[in-house]
Design an enzyme around this catalytic site. Structure first.
Site, short mmCIF file in Angstrom:
data_model
loop_
_atom_site.label_atom_id
_atom_site.label_comp_id
_atom_site.label_asym_id
_atom_site.label_seq_id
_atom_site.Cartn_x
_atom_site.Cartn_y
_atom_site.Cartn_z
N ILE A 317 1.18 22.25 -8.40
CA ILE A 317 1.75 23.54 -8.82
C ILE A 317 0.75 24.32 -9.66
O ILE A 317 0.54 25.52 -9.45
CB ILE A 317 3.05 23.31 -9.62
CG1 ILE A 317 4.11 22.64 -8.74
CG2 ILE A 317 3.58 24.64 -10.15
CD1 ILE A 317 4.56 23.47 -7.57
N LYS A 434 15.94 18.31 -11.33
CA LYS A 434 16.35 17.01 -11.84
C LYS A 434 16.77 17.08 -13.30
O LYS A 434 17.29 16.10 -13.85
CB LYS A 434 15.21 16.00 -11.66
CG LYS A 434 14.95 15.68 -10.18
CD LYS A 434 13.75 14.80 -10.00
CE LYS A 434 13.57 14.44 -8.53
NZ LYS A 434 13.36 15.61 -7.66
#
Length: 690
Positions: A317, A434
């Site tokens: 990322i 998450k």
């Protein structure tokens, strides 16, 4: 004689053909030598002629074999081989007439000379012509062997241009010109659902049937590859067709979406062609939705001429963040990463692309080191900080909870507080789905990070806009299932899936990074941004599609093995866009959730306890402190049991699946709480209807 015949029997077919040709040429040469008989001193009767022909065949064959005329391959014949052929013919005919002279006492030297000249010329001419014909046939066969029998899906404009390109490339290849990608395609048939086109030729290629006939036609026509040539095909239709293609077990290639196609208006002048844009199907082609588009103007407004720092800038990322930031003309980019190999890779990539035009600084540092990070802030004075540094691997963090807390929680606290102290304009943290009702240490630590950013945004004296961006699984990122699946398939090993019912939401790395950039551009501080990632994908289905993309058959060529849920793993990640308190933005796929307010004094005390426990490497106390900070932190066994029970209940009652219904609270009625972060609460959405 028997030895000669035995030697001849051992010849390969190529040599036998050549020997028979030489025998024919010698006999024909003898017949032609008979025409000037009136000029000869001595006439030759018919019986002598037959005897001479028979002897000349044997003698010439033996002489040619002696001089090595049958030992060279066609393509390697040269002038020395033609000379050996002449030597063999003359030697054979001299031996023939000498033997005939010994037996009959007659020498026809004029006849022998004419026959030898004609036979030598004929043998050399035959070899020359056969060599050129052989080489042409071999090259033609080689070109045909390189061409793959291809089924093309779609009989539209793109296919017409592609077929024209294939035709021109084939003509160029025949002329000996450079070949192209198009020249390797042998279009056997076309597929189209337009009934008016089926059974008719399209640009010289038959439209053999519709998409439902793909497996049958592929088998009948012995297709070697399938080419999807409908760039404008809607994503859902594309996914359906890809599923049908997957049943053939053949490799599938695609022409990209219309928006991804490069300019082809100057094909033939060295410009990009349609054929060169053909690529292997990618996993993102199977997501069933268009790539998400973002507003580049807003992003440029806050990136241009700014100093941008990216922590974890060498990761999947982080590196994509750096790539995209570089496009918006920043004043300076600072890459911060603890892993020097990744940092070096992205540094070299940008240096090769931008050279000295990009002001790039690469620093090896840990976000855990408060004083090192403080020095970096003081030295470079960043305007925008993107915090992507984190431990993200769920099972590893379950086994090493202290590292998740130190790197994720303490690291985030360090860079966030330093951003506020150094008057950074925007601080953008990269979070994960998450963090919603976490069932593992990694998710709980990331939820704690979100709370730290929220805490910073509530500080009244802060001039920094603190933003959280949260999204699901990223295709191809470090720790993603895709690289693992690819390695397993390429090595011929079983593909391992943890559970047959496990589902996830997916997006591409560029999409995730574009979300981060646009969220930062519209942020005013204190928000949490989430992305509508479309429909969920079953991991086992993803594995099956990936196996088919390699041209193999799932469960037959490559088995799929279920290994059981890993420590801390959920069967089903929760839908981020179904949080209460969401409101729309001008990008219909980006939503804002207002974070819960935090009791600052209580939060700081609990955070301090967590930090101390982590510093002492006390797992039990640290995890207990993490539960205290994140009340929605639960066990995966409890969460997964509830999910499976609900799923079985819906199946038993015959519920039909429907796309999730998104509840968006109007702007003026935004609540101050997010129920999914509060104990004993639930996310309110309607994924099933009776």
């Amino acid at each position: 004689m028997s030895k000669v015949m035995g030697l001849f029997a051992n010849f390969r077919i190529r040599k036998r053909v050549l020997a028979f040709a030489d025998a024919f040429i010698v006999v024909v040469a003898g017949l032609f030598a008979n025409f000037p008989l009136p000029l000869y001193a001595t006439a030759i009767d018919r019986a002598d002629q037959f005897a001479i022909f028979f002897l000349s065949i044997i003698m010439c064959f033996s002489a040619l074999q002696f001089f090595g005329s049958y030992n060279k391959l066609w393509r390697y014949l040269n002038r020395y081989d033609f000379l050996s052929c002449v030597k063999g013919i003359f030697s054979g005919l001299i031996a023939t007439h000498f033997f005939f002279y010994l037996v009959r006492g007659t020498l026809h030297w004029e006849f022998a000379l004419v026959q030898a000249c004609i036979a030598s010329f004929g043998a050399c001419l035959f070899r020359y012509m056969f060599r050129n014909t052989f080489i042409s046939l071999v090259e033609l066969g080689h070109r045909d062997a390189l061409k793959k029998r291809t089924m093309i899906i779609g009989a539209g404009k793109a296919t017409a241009l592609l077929l024209n390109e294939i035709k021109n490339s084939s003509l160029d290849a025949e002329k000996g010109l450079a070949t192209s990608v198009a020249a390797s395609i042998n279009p056997v048939c076309l597929i189209d659902d337009d009934r008016d086109k089926i059974g008719k030729p399209f640009e010289g290629v038959l439209v053999a049937g519709s998409t439902i006939d793909i497996p049958k036609i592929a088998k009948h026509e012995k297709i070697e590859q399938i080419l999807f040539s409908i760039p404008s095909c809607p994503p859902k239709d594309r996914q359906t067709i890809m599923d049908v293609c997957g049943k053939t077990g053949l490799p599938v290639k695609v022409i990209p979406f219309v928006g991804s196609l490069l300019d082809t208006s100057q094909i033939g002048d060295g410009a990009t062609s349609y054929a060169t844009q053909i690529r292997d199907i990618k996993v993102e082609d199977l997501l069933g939705r268009e790539p998400i588009k973002f507003d580049n103007k807003d992003i440029r407004a806050y990136i241009e001429n700014k100093v941008c720092m990216v922590t974890g800038g060498g990761g999947s990322i982080g590196s994509e963040l750096v790539r995209q930031i570089a496009k918006y003309n920043p004043k300076q980019i600072i890459i911060v990463d603890i892993y020097e190999n990744n940092a070096y890779d992205i540094q070299q990539e940008l240096v090769m692309e931008y050279g000295n035009t990009l002001n790039l600084v690469t620093l090896i540092a840990s976000v855990r080191d408060y004083f090192r990070m403080n020095k970096i802030y003081k030295t470079y004075r960043p305007d925008v900080v993107f915090h992507a540094a984190a431990h993200k691997h769920v099972p590893l963090m379950e086994n090493n909870p202290m590292e998740a807390i130190k790197n994720n929680v303490v690291g985030t606290f360090n860079v966030a507080t330093l951003a506020m102290f150094n008057n950074v304009k925007k601080f953008v943290m990269i979070s994960t789905d998450k963090a919603v009702n976490p069932t593992n240490v990694m998710g709980a630590s990331k939820r704690c990070c979100e709370m730290i950013v929220r805490f910073m945004s509530m500080c009244k004296d802060s001039n920094t806009e603190f933003v959280v961006t949260r999204f699901g699984n990223v295709l191809g990122s470090n720790g993603s299932v895709i690289p693992l699946f690819k390695r397993q398939i390429e090595q011929g090993k079983p593909v391992t899936v943890t559970h047959p019912e496990i589902i996830r939401y997916f997006m591409t790395i560029p999409e995730a990074v574009s979300l981060v950039l646009e969220a930062a551009s519209i942020a005013q501080g204190g928000e949490i941004f989430v992305l509508d990632m479309g429909m969920p994908v079953k991991i086992v289905t993803l594995a099956e599609n990936l196996i088919r993309m390699y041209g193999k058959v799932p469960y037959k060529d490559i088995p799929i093995k279920f290994t059981g849920l890993r420590p801390g793993e959920k069967i089903k990640e929760e839908l981020l866009m179904n949080e209460e308190g969401l409101k729309k933005t001008k990008n219909k796929l980006i939503f804002i959730g207002k974070q819960i307010d935090i009791d600052t004094s209580k939060f700081i005390n609990e955070l301090w306890k967590l930090k101390c426990a982590a510093s002492e490497n006390n797992d039990e106390i640290a995890i207990r402190a993490l539960h205290a900070i994140v009340p929605s932190f639960t066990t995966p066994e409890k969460f997964n049991k509830t999910v499976l029970e609900k799923s079985e209940s819906k199946k038993a009652w015959g519920f039909k699946k429907k796309s999730p219904t998104l509840k968006v609270v109007p702007d003026e009625t935004l609540v101050d709480d997010i129920p999914c972060m509060v104990p004993n609460s639930h996310v309110e959405y309607v994924p099933w209807v009776h």
